[in-house]
Design an enzyme around this catalytic site. Structure first.
Site, PDB file in Angstrom:
ATOM      1  N   ASP A  20       0.864  -1.185   0.000  1.00  0.00           N
ATOM      2  CA  ASP A  20       0.000   0.000   0.000  1.00  0.00           C
ATOM      3  C   ASP A  20       0.896   1.230   0.000  1.00  0.00           C
ATOM      4  O   ASP A  20       1.421   1.636   1.037  1.00  0.00           O
ATOM      5  CB  ASP A  20      -0.916  -0.006   1.235  1.00  0.00           C
ATOM      6  CG  ASP A  20      -1.832   1.224   1.262  1.00  0.00           C
ATOM      7  OD1 ASP A  20      -1.627   2.151   0.450  1.00  0.00           O
ATOM      8  OD2 ASP A  20      -2.740   1.252   2.119  1.00  0.00           O
ATOM      9  N   HIS A 135      -5.135  12.549  13.737  1.00  0.00           N
ATOM     10  CA  HIS A 135      -6.269  12.361  12.808  1.00  0.00           C
ATOM     11  C   HIS A 135      -7.348  11.457  13.392  1.00  0.00           C
ATOM     12  O   HIS A 135      -8.444  11.350  12.845  1.00  0.00           O
ATOM     13  CB  HIS A 135      -5.793  11.743  11.490  1.00  0.00           C
ATOM     14  CG  HIS A 135      -4.834  12.610  10.730  1.00  0.00           C
ATOM     15  ND1 HIS A 135      -5.147  13.893  10.343  1.00  0.00           N
ATOM     16  CD2 HIS A 135      -3.555  12.384  10.300  1.00  0.00           C
ATOM     17  CE1 HIS A 135      -4.111  14.414   9.702  1.00  0.00           C
ATOM     18  NE2 HIS A 135      -3.133  13.529   9.678  1.00  0.00           N
ATOM     19  N   ASP A 172       2.361  19.649  12.660  1.00  0.00           N
ATOM     20  CA  ASP A 172       2.349  18.631  11.601  1.00  0.00           C
ATOM     21  C   ASP A 172       1.809  19.296  10.327  1.00  0.00           C
ATOM     22  O   ASP A 172       1.023  20.238  10.395  1.00  0.00           O
ATOM     23  CB  ASP A 172       1.446  17.475  12.029  1.00  0.00           C
ATOM     24  CG  ASP A 172       1.476  16.289  11.076  1.00  0.00           C
ATOM     25  OD1 ASP A 172       2.128  15.290  11.398  1.00  0.00           O
ATOM     26  OD2 ASP A 172       0.827  16.367  10.005  1.00  0.00           O
ATOM     27  N   HIS A 174      -0.224  18.150   8.213  1.00  0.00           N
ATOM     28  CA  HIS A 174      -1.634  17.821   7.952  1.00  0.00           C
ATOM     29  C   HIS A 174      -2.526  18.430   9.033  1.00  0.00           C
ATOM     30  O   HIS A 174      -2.089  18.613  10.174  1.00  0.00           O
ATOM     31  CB  HIS A 174      -1.839  16.302   7.945  1.00  0.00           C
ATOM     32  CG  HIS A 174      -1.014  15.581   6.920  1.00  0.00           C
ATOM     33  ND1 HIS A 174       0.169  14.954   7.229  1.00  0.00           N
ATOM     34  CD2 HIS A 174      -1.215  15.399   5.593  1.00  0.00           C
ATOM     35  CE1 HIS A 174       0.668  14.405   6.133  1.00  0.00           C
ATOM     36  NE2 HIS A 174      -0.145  14.663   5.123  1.00  0.00           N
ATOM     37  N   ASP A 289       6.582  16.264   9.276  1.00  0.00           N
ATOM     38  CA  ASP A 289       6.339  16.234   7.829  1.00  0.00           C
ATOM     39  C   ASP A 289       6.176  17.651   7.293  1.00  0.00           C
ATOM     40  O   ASP A 289       6.008  17.868   6.102  1.00  0.00           O
ATOM     41  CB  ASP A 289       5.125  15.355   7.479  1.00  0.00           C
ATOM     42  CG  ASP A 289       3.950  15.563   8.411  1.00  0.00           C
ATOM     43  OD1 ASP A 289       3.946  16.553   9.170  1.00  0.00           O
ATOM     44  OD2 ASP A 289       3.022  14.735   8.385  1.00  0.00           O
ATOM     45  N   TYR A 329       8.171  11.806   7.620  1.00  0.00           N
ATOM     46  CA  TYR A 329       8.393  10.594   6.837  1.00  0.00           C
ATOM     47  C   TYR A 329       9.699  10.576   6.065  1.00  0.00           C
ATOM     48  O   TYR A 329      10.015   9.606   5.395  1.00  0.00           O
ATOM     49  CB  TYR A 329       7.186  10.372   5.899  1.00  0.00           C
ATOM     50  CG  TYR A 329       5.904  10.415   6.698  1.00  0.00           C
ATOM     51  CD1 TYR A 329       5.554   9.342   7.530  1.00  0.00           C
ATOM     52  CD2 TYR A 329       5.094  11.548   6.724  1.00  0.00           C
ATOM     53  CE1 TYR A 329       4.416   9.386   8.322  1.00  0.00           C
ATOM     54  CE2 TYR A 329       3.948  11.605   7.519  1.00  0.00           C
ATOM     55  CZ  TYR A 329       3.631  10.523   8.311  1.00  0.00           C
ATOM     56  OH  TYR A 329       2.513  10.581   9.111  1.00  0.00           O
TER      57      TYR A 329
HETATM   58  N1  Q9C Z   1      -0.715  12.456  -0.866  1.00  0.00           N
HETATM   59  C1  Q9C Z   1       0.146  11.936   9.629  1.00  0.00           C
HETATM   60  O1  Q9C Z   1       1.031  12.641   9.187  1.00  0.00           O
HETATM   61  N2  Q9C Z   1      -2.030  10.248   2.887  1.00  0.00           N
HETATM   62  N3  Q9C Z   1      -0.742  11.336   8.832  1.00  0.00           N
HETATM   63  C2  Q9C Z   1      -2.357  11.439   2.195  1.00  0.00           C
HETATM   64  C3  Q9C Z   1      -1.748  12.592   0.115  1.00  0.00           C
HETATM   65  C4  Q9C Z   1      -2.371  10.192   4.282  1.00  0.00           C
HETATM   66  C5  Q9C Z   1      -0.705  11.567   7.413  1.00  0.00           C
HETATM   67  C6  Q9C Z   1      -2.109  11.272   0.731  1.00  0.00           C
HETATM   68  C7  Q9C Z   1      -1.430  10.986   5.155  1.00  0.00           C
HETATM   69  C8  Q9C Z   1      -1.647  10.748   6.625  1.00  0.00           C
HETATM   70  C9  Q9C Z   1       0.061  11.666  11.087  1.00  0.00           C
HETATM   71 ZN    ZN Z   2       1.156  14.670   9.034  1.00  0.00          ZN
END
Ligand code: Q9C
Ligand code: ZN
Length: 557
Positions: A20, A135, A172, A174, A289, A329
């Site tokens: 994945d 999240h 973060d 996001h 990130d 990441y």
């Molecule tokens: N390209 C945290 O950083 N994927 N979660 C998004 C966009 C999910 C991130 C795809 C990213 C989750 C904790």
């Molecule tokens: Zn994030």
């Protein structure tokens, strides 16, 4: 008092068991690499190291429904196929037989950190955890997150330690929509998040991540969202300021947000609101990130930026800062950023920031839209340049219109009303301080430079009297030089105008080698005018720290 580092190697057990591409970036090496780097730099050894414990189910119940907790508990016994099917019911989530154990350790680590800080065993700390949490929602996993580590820690701090005001800073990249949902109607928890948004075209694609989502009911104003709208890409100038490019040219030279944008967001949005909120504890949803190199964020901020952001947060809540890892990441960028944050928590000076310290146009636009959306809820955001003066300041009894002040001369200098007691009570009640007639004054050496200033800025040519300036400068070798002395005169003059309520803020330029000495004088001068508390903030480099040692009223950083 020291810094705690909370960790448990069992949190490296969970990993993706099938193919994945979306989830594979959330891997065990995130923790092992960051920890190795902390050890290499001798930082781990300087911390109080705590082994994470599992959170109890009652603790998980502070935020999550019993049914959801039971469902996650049940994943321990599932086979790979069943885990994959269940994972598919959530957005960007994978389960592993060890997920329940890891996720309970992640929550437990956050709780131990809060307990250690609130018991006074340490001043601050970092919990290095996975899975991340911001999240996750009352009854849903989302975006690699299973239990909401930081939200549970906030509820725990309220229930077990009786706290009334908790600030959550989510840096973060996001949007931590899980945290937002949990506290959106709750004025006891102020949630600040910046996030890559691109006008809703970036994950998790939510309307409620925008700046106009400010909380609900009693929680109005206690959700602060700062969306970054400019799409990242190769480094370049803002499209709007690039000459000779039509809007149809493709692709736009695009940019991710960088050090200047992050610092500006703190200075112009987070810190004003946070000072006014006056939290008893700061929790950081510390996702890295948002740092350079990260494949998700594609931002430009360097690891050093997180040392500065951490320093800025330490002026709040008596320095009680509890950081909990979220995303991040790019293993190298993540590890360096974690080291920077731990260094700052330990009290080490922050390395200088690189790159141009000018925020992008798009960042300023975002910052302004949050300030507008939040202004009804926060006094500290209500000082707009055009705002009328509702009641005249006691230091301009004539209530002169600002047009007169634009030709300001020393006749407006502190008048007979200079009353130290009144002034200090004024400084003690910043919320009652009426907006001064002029918001920002700039002291300039070269009058030509004034041409570039916005029209509502007062261009100040005045200086403090020469004998006064020389008297202040005498103890400082760095102020002997002519240019430094001239600059000091202007600084003292600006300070006077601020203290007498004519101007709300000022900008002056001084030679770099005289910056620390000028600050010393400005601090002492402010105190001699009767200030009870003085905050000295240095962004970037000083040739030496300002001399604050001999006065209990001073706190500098
Ligand atoms: N390209 C945290 O950083 N994927 N979660 C998004 C966009 C999910 C991130 C795809 C990213 C989750 C904790
Ligand atoms: Zn994030």
């Amino acid at each position: 008092m020291g810094t705690a580092l909370v960790y448990h190697e069992d949190m490296t057990a969970a990993r993706l068991l099938w193919d994945d591409p979306e989830c594979e970036i959330e891997c065990p090496e995130r923790l092992t690499t960051a920890l190795e780097r902390l050890q290499q730099r001798g930082l781990e050894q300087r911390c109080l190291q705590l082994a994470a414990r599992e959170a109890s189910e009652a603790e998980l119940g502070l935020v999550h429904s019993p049914e959801y907790v039971a469902l996650v508990r049940g994943t321990q016994a599932l086979g790979t196929g069943e885990l994959q099917t269940l994972s598919g019911q959530y957005d960007a989530v994978y389960f592993h037989p060890s997920t329940f154990h890891c996720a309970r350790l992640a929550v437990g680590a956050a709780l131990q950190l809060v307990d250690a800080v609130l018991a006074g065993a340490v001043r601050n700390g970092l919990a290095l955890v996975r899975p991340p949490g911001h999240h996750s929602q009352r009854a849903a996993a989302n975006g690699f997150c299973v239990f909401n580590n930081v939200a549970i820690a906030a509820r725990h701090a309220q229930r077990q330690h009786g706290l009334h005001r908790i600030l959550i800073v989510d840096w973060d990249v996001h949007h931590g929509q899980g945290i937002q949902y949990i506290f959106e109607d709750d004025p006891s928890v102020l949630y600040f998040s910046w996030h890559r948004y691109e006008h809703g075209r970036f994950w998790p694609y939510l309307r409620e991540s925008d700046a106009d989502a400010v909380g609900q009911g009693p929680g109005l104003g206690f959700t602060v969202n700062l969306p970054w709208n400019q799409s990242p890409g190769p480094r370049g100038e803002d499209p709007a300021v690039l000459p000779g490019r039509a809007s149809t040219d493709a692709p736009w030279p695009q940019v991710g947000m960088g050090n200047a944008d992050y610092v500006a967001a703190f200075l112009h949005v987070l810190l004003p609101v946070a000072f006014e909120f006056n939290p008893e504890l700061v929790l950081v949803s510390a996702g890295f990130d948002s740092a350079i190199g990260d494949p998700e964020g594609q931002m430009q901020a360097t690891p050093e930026c997180f040392a500065h952001l951490t320093q800025l947060l330490q002026v709040l809540a008596g320095g009680r800062v509890c950081a909990v890892l979220e995303g991040g990441y790019h293993l190298e960028s993540l590890s360096q950023s974690v080291c920077m944050m731990v260094q700052a928590l330990l009290g080490d000076p922050a390395p200088p920031l690189s790159g141009p310290m000018v925020p992008h146009g798009s960042a300023l636009e975002s910052i302004q839209s949050v300030r507008v959306a939040q202004a009804p809820h926060w006094m500290s955001l209500q000082q707009q340049g055009v705002a009328p003066v509702l009641s005249p300041s006691p230091y301009s009894p004539e209530g002169r219109p600002s047009s007169l002040l634009l030709t300001g001369r020393p006749e407006f200098k502190a008048a007979a009303t200079q009353d130290v007691a009144a002034l200090s009570s004024l400084l003690d009640q910043p919320r009652l301080n009426p907006t001064p007639p002029v918001r920002t004054a700039v002291a300039l050496a070269a009058p030509d430079a004034a041409l570039a200033l916005p029209s509502d800025v007062l261009c100040e040519e005045g200086s403090a009297p020469q004998e006064e300036t020389q008297a202040w400068a005498r103890p400082h070798e760095a102020l002997a030089q002519d240019r430094a002395l001239t600059a000091l005169g202007k600084v003292l003059y600006l300070l006077d105008r601020i203290l007498d309520g004519q101007v709300s803020s000022g900008v002056a330029v001084t030679p770099a080698c005289a910056a620390a000495a000028t600050l010393d004088v400005a601090i002492r001068c402010g105190l001699s005018h009767g200030a009870q508390r003085l905050l000295c903030l240095a962004v970037g480099q000083l040739d030496r720290p300002p001399d604050l040692t001999d006065d209990g009223r001073l706190e500098g950083f």
